[in-house]
Structures are given as structure tokens and as C-alpha cells.
Write an enzyme that holds these catalytic residues in place. Structure first.
Site, PDB file in Angstrom:
ATOM      1  N   THR A 171     -50.838  19.931 -88.798  1.00 26.94           N
ATOM      2  CA  THR A 171     -50.920  18.827 -89.761  1.00 26.94           C
ATOM      3  C   THR A 171     -52.385  18.360 -89.783  1.00 26.94           C
ATOM      4  OG1 THR A 171     -48.678  17.947 -89.671  1.00 26.94           O
ATOM      5  CG2 THR A 171     -50.406  16.330 -89.756  1.00 26.94           C
ATOM      6  N   GLY A 203     -41.413  12.145 -92.390  1.00 34.21           N
ATOM      7  CA  GLY A 203     -42.110  11.937 -91.120  1.00 34.21           C
ATOM      8  C   GLY A 203     -42.937  10.659 -91.151  1.00 34.21           C
TER       9      GLY A 203
HETATM   10  N1  ASP Z   1     -46.343  13.898 -87.827  1.00 40.70           N
HETATM   11  C1  ASP Z   1     -45.944  14.983 -88.689  1.00 40.70           C
HETATM   12  C2  ASP Z   1     -44.503  14.829 -89.049  1.00 40.70           C
HETATM   13  O1  ASP Z   1     -43.712  14.520 -88.182  1.00 40.70           O
HETATM   14  C3  ASP Z   1     -46.132  16.333 -88.092  1.00 40.70           C
HETATM   15  C4  ASP Z   1     -47.369  16.509 -87.288  1.00 40.70           C
HETATM   16  O2  ASP Z   1     -48.233  15.651 -87.251  1.00 40.70           O
HETATM   17  O3  ASP Z   1     -47.477  17.580 -86.645  1.00 40.70           O
HETATM   18  O4  ASP Z   1     -44.169  15.065 -90.179  1.00 40.70           O
END
Ligand code: ASP
Length: 277
Positions: free
Chosen positions: A164, A193
Site C-alpha cells: 500500500t 480499510g
Molecule cells: N491499511 C490497508 C488496508 O487495510 C492495507 C495496508 O496498508 O497494507 O486496506
């Protein structure tokens, strides 16, 4: 009395669980960005570049949902405004649509079909963000799913997807942040998310800017970005960030910037880079 102006700084990350071998790529991305005066522009520009790079789980290269569709979340925030898109599909740069939500709509969040419709009205054409990597992930998942039903224990299967992306910037004393993600894998269609939610995956105010990455479900429950932002000024930024991240038993990472500090900290690997000028 001498007055020292803090340097402009931009900090970016390539996601909780992304390897530090990606640091040179992130530094390269930052080196390609021409300085501008607007903090929000300077937070968004590297995120666009990372969305366009299939290495990252954002824009092109976003991971699929368990039904095979790709839905993406993105958000932008500065001291005077917020915009985000949730579960947007078939656009190249969700972060740019989030900026348009902030600047060209009366709303601050648009989701699903409505966000796609809005994107089209703003001139963003159809784009399929699928890559070989994401279609292979889908094939593997399909094989492990029987009759297209949820696998047993699905609730416990979410693990942070790598890569991400996010950015925080301090430019001429003003703060901004931008985030973009395909989400965590595996996940249901419609899953939201932390990234597009104000105070959870992103927060900006007069004291600084904070962006989170990692397991969104836990980050949301803890309103992590706002929690860190609220503490800015009480002790060093690094101590605040470390203390809050260390409370988590799942993968979590933070990039944050304040008037005179920046902090990068994760309880797992997290590729990152910083530029100042
Ligand atoms: N926080 C992001 C989500 O849960 C994923 C990530 O940051 O890796 O959608």
C-alpha cells in the site's frame, strides 16, 4: 534573533510488509518530483507515481477481492480539507479522484458506483488496474475456494497485503497527506480499510500529518492516525509513533511529520524514503 525555517520534507512509504529493497525505487520516485509550493500537491505526486508502478498495491497492481474484482481506496488531506474514495473501480489514479472529491464536490467521501460515476464526470476514463501478479493471486485464491463460498476461518485470514502507498509532506510550514491502496488480501467485495477514513489511516492538522499502513481493521478500531496526531507536541514525534505502533499485535506502520520532526516506524518491514529541500 536568527530565524531558521524548517526545510520542506516529503516522506513516503511502500506499505507495511514491503521490503527495504524497495527504498531505492522510492528515493528515485521522490527525485523525479519537481518541487511545488502546495503541500497537498507534493503529497499527491509521489502517490500517483506509486499507483502507476505495478510493484505497489495501489492503482495499477492493486490486489483483487475474493470475487475477482479490484476495488481501491484512496484519500487526501490537508489542514483545510479532506477527500476520499472508497471501493472505487476501473480508474487509473484513485488518489486524483479523491482530490477531486475534496475540491470539486460538496462531499468529502464517495464510495462504490457513485465514486466511479463521479470519476467519469471528472474526466477519468475506464482503466483496468489488473496485472499479471494480481490475476495470479486470484487464480490461487479460486483454487483454494470451494464453490465460491467463504473459506472456513475467513475472518482470521486477513493479513496485511504488501505495498500500500502513502505520503506526508511539510511544505512552507503547511502539512498534507495522501494514501492509496488496493486493500488487504484476501477480502470481501465492499470491504473498507483504514486508508480512506479520516482519523484512521490519515490525519492532517496544524501540528502535522500522519498516515498509517497495515491491517486496516485494527488501525480503524484504534483511530490510529488521529491518536498520534493528538499527541504531537507532548513528546518527540518518534517516541509517540513508536509507542502507538508497538501496541499492535498485527502489522502496522506509520509515517508522520510535524513542525520540526518526521518519523518512520513499523513493527514489520516498511519501505520508505524521504526528501528535503
Ligand atoms: N491499511 C490497508 C488496508 O487495510 C492495507 C495496508 O496498508 O497494507 O486496506
Amino acid at each position: 534573533m536568527a530565524f531558521t525555517r524548517m526545510k520542506n520534507q516529503i516522506v513516503i512509504h511502500g506499505g507495511a510488509n514491503s521490503p527495504s529493497t524497495l527504498n531505492p525505487k522510492l528515493r528515485e520516485i521522490l527525485s523525479q518530483i519537481d518541487p511545488e509550493k502546495d503541500a497537498l500537491t507534493m503529497a499527491i505526486k509521489p502517490v500517483v507515481k506509486m499507483e502507476d508502478d505495478p510493484t505497489f498495491n495501489a492503482g495499477t497492481g492493486s490486489v483483487p477481492r475474493i470475487d475477482g474484482t479490484i476495488q481501491m481506496d484512496a484519500a487526501v488531506m490537508s489542514g483545510d480539507g479532506f477527500g476520499s474514495v472508497i471501493c472505487i473501480e476501473n480508474v487509473k489514479n484513485p488518489v486524483l479522484v479523491a482530490r477531486d472529491v475534496r475540491e470539486k464536490s460538496p462531499h468529502i467521501i464517495l464510495s462504490g458506483d457513485g465514486s466511479v460515476e463521479f470519476a467519469r464526470k471528472m474526466g477519468y476514463g475506464y482503466y483496468n488496474p489488473e496485472t499479471e501478479k494480481s490475476s495470479n493471486m486470484m487464480k490461487q485464491l479460486k483454487e483454494s475456494l470451494k464453490n465460491n463460498t467463504l473459506p472456513e476461518g475467513f475472518r482470521f485470514m486477513i493479513k496485511s497485503s504488501d505495498d500500500t502507498v502513502g505520503a506526508v509532506a511539510r511544505i512552507n510550514g503547511k502539512f498534507a497527506a495522501a494514501v492509496s491502496t488496493g486493500g488487504s488480501f484476501p477480502m470481501l467485495r465492499g470491504r473498507v480499510g483504514d486508508s480512506p477514513l479520516i482519523g484512521a489511516g490519515i490525519f492532517v492538522g496544524k501540528k502535522g500529518a500522519v498516515v498509517a499502513t497495515g491491517i486496516g481493521e485494527e488501525i480503524m478500531k484504534n483511530l490510529l492516525s488521529f491518536r498520534i496526531y493528538e499527541s504531537i507536541g507532548t513528546e518527540s514525534l518518534s517516541s509517540i509513533v513508536q509507542r502507538e505502533v508497538d501496541k499492535f499485535k498485527v502489522s502496522v506502520g506509520i509515517i508522520a511529520i510535524s513542525e520540526n520532526e518526521y518519523s518512520v516506524y513499523a513493527n514489520t518491514d516498511m519501505a520508505n524514503a524521504m526528501v528535503e529541500y
